[in-house]
Write an enzyme that holds these catalytic residues in place. Structure first.
Site, PDB file in Angstrom:
ATOM      1  CD  GLU A 179       2.050   8.323   4.774  1.00  0.00           C
ATOM      2  OE1 GLU A 179       2.466   9.480   4.530  1.00  0.00           O
ATOM      3  OE2 GLU A 179       1.086   7.797   4.178  1.00  0.00           O
ATOM      4  CG  ASP A 221      11.653   9.079  -2.806  1.00  0.00           C
ATOM      5  OD1 ASP A 221      10.624   8.695  -3.374  1.00  0.00           O
ATOM      6  OD2 ASP A 221      12.515   9.769  -3.370  1.00  0.00           O
ATOM      7  CE  LYS A 276      -4.913  26.550  -5.435  1.00  0.00           C
ATOM      8  NZ  LYS A 276      -4.111  27.551  -4.678  1.00  0.00           N
ATOM      9  CB  THR A 321     -10.607   4.619   5.887  1.00  0.00           C
ATOM     10  OG1 THR A 321     -10.788   5.613   4.862  1.00  0.00           O
ATOM     11  CG2 THR A 321      -9.733   3.499   5.353  1.00  0.00           C
ATOM     12  NE  ARG A 322     -10.729   6.512  12.071  1.00  0.00           N
ATOM     13  CZ  ARG A 322      -9.811   6.762  12.990  1.00  0.00           C
ATOM     14  NH1 ARG A 322     -10.146   7.402  14.099  1.00  0.00           N
ATOM     15  NH2 ARG A 322      -8.556   6.397  12.811  1.00  0.00           N
ATOM     16  CG  PHE A 323     -10.173  10.166   3.979  1.00  0.00           C
ATOM     17  CD1 PHE A 323      -9.824  11.494   4.157  1.00  0.00           C
ATOM     18  CD2 PHE A 323     -10.311   9.694   2.679  1.00  0.00           C
ATOM     19  CE1 PHE A 323      -9.630  12.334   3.066  1.00  0.00           C
ATOM     20  CE2 PHE A 323     -10.121  10.518   1.586  1.00  0.00           C
ATOM     21  CZ  PHE A 323      -9.776  11.845   1.792  1.00  0.00           C
ATOM     22  CG  ASP A 374      -1.921  16.060  -2.491  1.00  0.00           C
ATOM     23  OD1 ASP A 374      -2.778  16.685  -3.148  1.00  0.00           O
ATOM     24  OD2 ASP A 374      -1.223  16.593  -1.616  1.00  0.00           O
ATOM     25  CD  GLU A 390      -3.046   1.224   2.089  1.00  0.00           C
ATOM     26  OE1 GLU A 390      -3.770   2.243   2.152  1.00  0.00           O
ATOM     27  OE2 GLU A 390      -3.252   0.188   2.757  1.00  0.00           O
TER      28      GLU A 390
END
Length: 227
Positions: A83, A110, A136, A205-207, A132, A58
């Protein structure tokens, strides 16, 4: 997660390294529990389970909620998480220790640089959830899913292995489809080369539940490695 996306001129990172707030418990967890569970991103690859388990990766596991849950569901698998943000690493470690889960290893470094050093066809499954979106237009070159990175992911998958992705940004979902549908060696699991239903193994997930309450649509993509 820390990613470096190459252009013809310089490396472009797909992240901004904001450590954010880290709790005392997370700090202790990183100090006490990470050394035994960490993969050294700067050392030659060695399978932590001596090639005895299918491997799942992941990328960008956030607070670790999904990775901890899927590792508990798949105790015979080796689960690797990447992560860059320390609070997330600490959060995952606390969940693993509380649950007694011992089949997870962590790369706190990385991701793109490390993945490029790995041998071919070592992974059964790769999961990327809600990277992410860089919404923009001038930022979109920072998005993780780009042709070069897609080729790396394809190379790391075993034949028949799966790449699963999810995003709640429609524009980014469209870019993912365009890039991944055009990547040699990847086949869209959808017969019409579109989106798929949420895979059974992908834990809400909570997100994501929060996004659902706010009316955010989620776009799931799934690809299989073909010869």
């Amino acid at each position: 997660m820390e990613e470096a996306l190459k252009t013809s001129h310089r490396a472009i990172r797909s992240f901004v390294l904001r450590q954010g707030r880290i709790t005392a418990a997370q700090t202790r967890a990183v100090a006490e529990y990470l050394p035994a569970r960490q993969i050294d991103a700067h050392a030659e690859w060695r399978d932590p389970w001596n090639n005895q388990r299918p491997l799942m990766l992941e990328i960008g596991f956030g607070n670790g909620e999904h990775l901890a849950a899927i590792a508990a569901q798949r105790p015979t698998w080796g689960c690797i998480g990447i992560e860059v943000h320390t609070p997330g690493v600490g959060s995952l470690l606390l969940q693993l220790v509380e649950a007694g889960t011992d089949n997870v290893r962590i790369v706190h470094d990385d991701a793109v640089t490390w993945l490029k050093t790995l041998p071919d066809a070592i992974l059964r499954c790769i999961i990327i959830q809600f990277p992410d979106p860089w919404p923009k237009k001038r930022q979109q070159k920072r998005r993780l899913i780009q042709p070069d990175f897609a080729a790396v992911l394809c190379r790391l998958l075993q034949p028949g292995g799966e790449l699963q992705l999810a995003t709640d940004w429609a524009d980014y979902a469209g870019q993912m489809l365009t890039v991944l549908n055009a990547t040699p060696g990847l086949q869209n699991a959808d017969a019409d080369n579109g989106y798929v239903f949420r895979p059974d193994n992908r834990i809400l997930t909570r997100f994501e539940r929060r996004g659902q309450r706010l009316g955010h649509a989620v776009y799931d993509l799934c690809y299989r490695r073909i010869p």
